[in-house]
Write a protein that holds these residues in place. Structure first.
Motif, short mmCIF file in Angstrom:
data_model
loop_
_atom_site.label_atom_id
_atom_site.label_comp_id
_atom_site.label_asym_id
_atom_site.label_seq_id
_atom_site.Cartn_x
_atom_site.Cartn_y
_atom_site.Cartn_z
N MET A 229 -16.57 -15.27 12.78
CA MET A 229 -16.53 -15.26 14.24
C MET A 229 -17.89 -14.87 14.78
SD MET A 229 -14.29 -12.90 16.89
CE MET A 229 -15.28 -11.46 16.52
N VAL A 230 -18.26 -15.47 15.89
CA VAL A 230 -19.41 -15.02 16.67
C VAL A 230 -18.89 -14.68 18.06
CG1 VAL A 230 -21.65 -15.61 17.64
CG2 VAL A 230 -21.02 -16.46 15.36
N GLN A 231 -19.17 -13.47 18.52
CA GLN A 231 -18.68 -13.06 19.84
C GLN A 231 -19.85 -12.67 20.74
OE1 GLN A 231 -17.15 -9.14 20.89
NE2 GLN A 231 -15.16 -10.06 21.35
N PHE A 232 -19.79 -13.13 21.98
CA PHE A 232 -20.74 -12.75 23.02
C PHE A 232 -20.02 -11.90 24.05
CE2 PHE A 232 -22.98 -16.19 21.12
CZ PHE A 232 -24.33 -16.04 21.45
N ARG A 233 -20.75 -10.90 24.57
CA ARG A 233 -20.26 -10.08 25.67
C ARG A 233 -21.32 -10.06 26.76
NH1 ARG A 233 -16.81 -4.92 23.57
NH2 ARG A 233 -15.78 -5.95 21.81
N SER A 234 -20.89 -10.16 27.98
CA SER A 234 -21.85 -10.11 29.08
C SER A 234 -22.30 -8.68 29.33
CB SER A 234 -21.22 -10.69 30.35
OG SER A 234 -20.08 -9.95 30.74
N ALA A 235 -23.60 -8.52 29.52
CA ALA A 235 -24.18 -7.25 29.96
C ALA A 235 -24.81 -7.52 31.33
CB ALA A 235 -25.17 -6.73 28.94
#
Length: 742
Positions: free
Chosen positions: A642-648
């Motif tokens: 899995m590759v996960q992105f989170r907004s900052a």
């Protein structure tokens, strides 16, 4: 202290009445304590529960019987009191009264022609409890009189008196019912599968609080639990679905940590009853007795780790320490991600316990791992050999000053429980994306959560902390007291001590708009770039997560996109959410307006280690086409799970870079990748090729602690300052598990 009860929760099947009786007899034959039956007389396929309970009591000799739970609107309390006392006398004191305000109101209305609001149902239940106890109270002279809103008793002779003090156990879920349970009931009887908001531990806290306010001992209220979806199998399938030893492992913390003293199991399966009575219940009782007595068998003592002087453990920690031979060991040895074999796990209840555990570990020269919730992806809160300091029982959540939005959290509280408590005051705090995560690790490392673009990181809200440092001193650190330590623990806290309490400023948050999209990610690069651009152009109220999942068995890769709009402006949220419908082919979508606490729910299950090997983490200012293409290659490689992105960005970047040890205040995204143990080296090669695109690292998601990674987490001059503080406050490297900076 209440005795432990194990029993069954039967269906009063009118089509097979003899089978219901056989199940009750099997319950007793298996050595169980209690049989309970649903009470839904409006169901044409069900037997009348009160009549059935009389028959079951007559066909058994020791078994307690109870409705689970009696539907009050269909059972007038004056008649119910007489029936309950009669059955208790006839059975020799074997009846208990499960009681509810009345579920399935439409069905009840068709039987009675009477409909009550929720508030009226609770009022009626309150009156009914007084009437029941008044009729049973034959020590008071004169007839019972009650002039209430829902029941009138102009003058009724009291009695008969039951053979024993019948317990009134309420099936309660909502706040007002939980408060009534604490004020007036003898027990609480919910169903595990129905506990949602609030969850189990928060509901118990509300009951205990109401009991204390009423001048009662909260421990006087027995805590029981129905569990419907259960079964035995050779392997673990889920909660109470697996081998008998799993049941023991999972029931034990509910008894010792939560205070449950009665379990009723559904399913109408005689095999479950036999295994429960013959194997599980005796093993649980034995484990509880050993845990509470502190006496260990020769077999348990033989499992102690060589070189550890267990007898030197301070007496203050007696009953709080778990050794490898103890039955509770399986519950506390692992984390969510990692398996561990510690020499000792100390379940601290106070700051003094922390001080004493630290002193013991130092004197024994044992490595110390600190755990709050045990969910941390880095896996550093367990170990092989050494001491795990488990803070899970230090879990209080307190609103200190509503006007200032000031709250106090202990490190073992779960963020889902925090959300529940704060929701009652119209408050919330951005805190990751999963309610089971503990406060301590997240509130010292970062806290990149669902509300981050609007309200910043969790550590941005910390205004003070109670800290146990390496030499055992307990310090209050804030802007005026030990300001350098206060600076350091917000981003590198695991290196400087054990935080035993936080003070934080919460935010005014009620409902939030929440949406999930499933998107075809065949064009992975295009999707990712479009999502990131849309996030950056959205108002700060919008935070978003995106998880890329590789295709399996020739299926296309997909993306799970989570959207959170941090207020209840439905039209504004819809407008922003609609922008994301164009980032790629949408396969499924769901959106709702919910309290923030509803998307941050704690489950409190034991951890068994998930087998994940390593995770890699980084920060990005923008998702440019080269970045998007590189991520697409990672996903297509088959080496990444899995590759996960989170907004900052947004409020995260409002903080000055030098305000605290977490100094990454220009980036807009966090990215992490994870894989299975067999693929770790291949993932590392892939990630090393991707690393040039990164600008910093989010510490909580990284398991690579090589020295060259330090500057990713702590760019200069942060690292030099941290090392100087480390030399001053922890020169011996006692706290060396969480990304050591020495």
């Amino acid at each position: 202290m209440h005795d432990l009860l194990f029993g069954t929760f039967l269906t009063p099947d009118a089509h097979h009445p003899e089978h219901v009786v056989d199940l009750a007899i099997e319950t007793e034959r298996a050595g169980l304590d209690l049989v309970t039956v649903q009470d839904h007389p409006y169901n044409a396929g069900y037997l009348d529960t009160q009549t059935l309970l009389t028959w079951l009591a007559a066909r058994t000799t020791k078994l307690r019987v109870a409705a689970n739970v009696t539907n009050l609107p269909l059972r007038p309390p004056q008649v119910l009191a007489k029936a309950a006392a009669s059955l208790d006398l006839l059975s020799g004191g074997r009846f208990e009264l499960g009681l509810g305000a009345g579920a399935f109101a439409d069905a009840a209305f068709r039987m009675t022609g009477e409909r009550r609001t929720t508030g009226e149902s609770i009022e009626a239940l309150t009156e009914a409890i007084d009437i029941l106890r008044g009729i049973w109270d034959t020590d008071t002279s004169g007839p019972l009189r009650h002039d209430g809103k829902h029941y009138q008793v102009p003058g009724l002779n009291r009695g008969p008196r039951p053979a024993h003090d019948i317990g009134i156990w309420l099936g309660a879920y909502q706040p007002r019912m939980l408060a009534l349970t604490g004020r007036a009931a003898d027990g609480w009887l919910p169903t595990y599968e129905y506990l949602r908001n609030p969850g189990l531990t928060e509901a118990i806290k509300r009951i205990d609080h109401a009991a204390a306010e009423a001048g009662r001992d909260p421990a006087a209220v027995r805590r029981l639990l129905n569990v419907m979806n259960v079964g035995f199998s050779p392997t673990r399938q889920g909660f109470l679905q697996g081998p008998p030893e799993q049941w023991v492992d999972e029931l034990l913390p509910l008894i010792l940590d939560v205070g449950i003293t009665g379990f009723l199991f559904g399913g109408d399966d005689p095999r479950v009853m036999r295994i429960l009575g013959e194997e599980v219940a005796p093993a649980v009782r034995e484990a509880v007795e050993k845990e509470r007595s502190g006496v260990r068998s020769a077999a348990a003592l033989a499992q102690r780790h060589h070189g550890v002087d267990y007898d030197a453990l301070p007496s203050s920690l007696a009953g709080k320490a778990v050794e490898p031979g103890d039955s509770a060991y399986q519950q506390v040895r692992h984390t969510y991600v990692r398996t561990g074999s510690p020499s000792l796990v100390v379940r601290a209840r106070s700051t003094q316990d922390v001080v004493d555990t630290l002193a013991f570990a130092r004197k024994q020269n044992l490595t110390l791992a600190v755990r709050s919730g045990g969910h941390g992806i880095s896996g550093r809160s367990t170990l092989d050999r050494g001491v795990v300091l488990d803070l899970g029982r230090m879990n209080s959540v307190e609103v200190l000053d509503r006007a200032k939005r000031l709250v106090r959290l202990e490190p073992g509280a779960r963020w889902g429980d925090v959300a529940q408590v704060l929701a009652r005051e119209g408050l919330a705090m951005s805190s990751g994306d999963y309610g089971d995560v503990g406060v301590g690790g997240l509130a010292t490392a970062g806290g990149l959560g669902y509300l981050a673009r609007k309200y910043g990181l969790t550590i941005d809200h910390v205004v003070a902390a109670e800290l146990v440092v390496a030499d055992g001193r307990v310090l209050r650190v804030d802007a005026a007291h030990y300001p350098d330590l206060f600076w350091a623990i917000r981003g590198a806290g695991g290196n400087f001590g054990v935080v035993t309490a936080f003070e934080l400023e919460a935010d005014e948050v009620d409902n939030v708009a929440f949406a999930n999209l499933t998107v075809d990610a065949t064009d992975t690069a295009g999707l990712l770039e479009a999502w990131a651009t849309t996030v950056e152009s959205a108002p700060r109220e919008l935070s978003s997560f995106l998880a890329l999942l590789p295709g399996r068995r020739r299926s296309a890769p997909t993306a799970q996109i989570t959207l959170i709009y941090a207020n209840d402006d439905v039209e504004a949220a819809q407008e922003v959410f609609s922008r994301f419908l164009d980032v790629g082919p949408v396969l499924a979508q769901q959106a709702q307006l919910v309290p923030y606490s509803a998307i941050m729910v704690a489950h409190h299950g034991p951890h068994h280690g998930q087998g994940l090997s390593d995770t890699r983490s980084g920060l990005l200012t923008h998702v440019t086409p080269p970045v998007a293409n590189a991520v697409a290659d990672l996903v297509a490689s088959g080496d990444i799970l899995m590759v996960q992105f989170r907004s900052a960005g947004g409020a995260v970047n409002d903080q000055p870079a030098d305000a605290m040890a977490y100094s990454h205040r220009t980036q807009n995204f966090s990215v992490l990748a994870t894989t299975a143990p067999a693929l770790r080296e291949r993932m590392d090669r892939r990630w090393d090729g991707f690393r040039p695109y990164l600008d910093g690292m989010y510490l909580s998601f990284e398991t690579d602690t090589r020295p060259e990674r330090l500057l990713d987490a702590f760019p200069e001059p942060v690292l030099t300052k941290l090392r100087a503080l480390k030399a001053e406050w922890d020169p011996d490297g006692v706290f060396n598990r969480n990304f050591p900076i020495s």
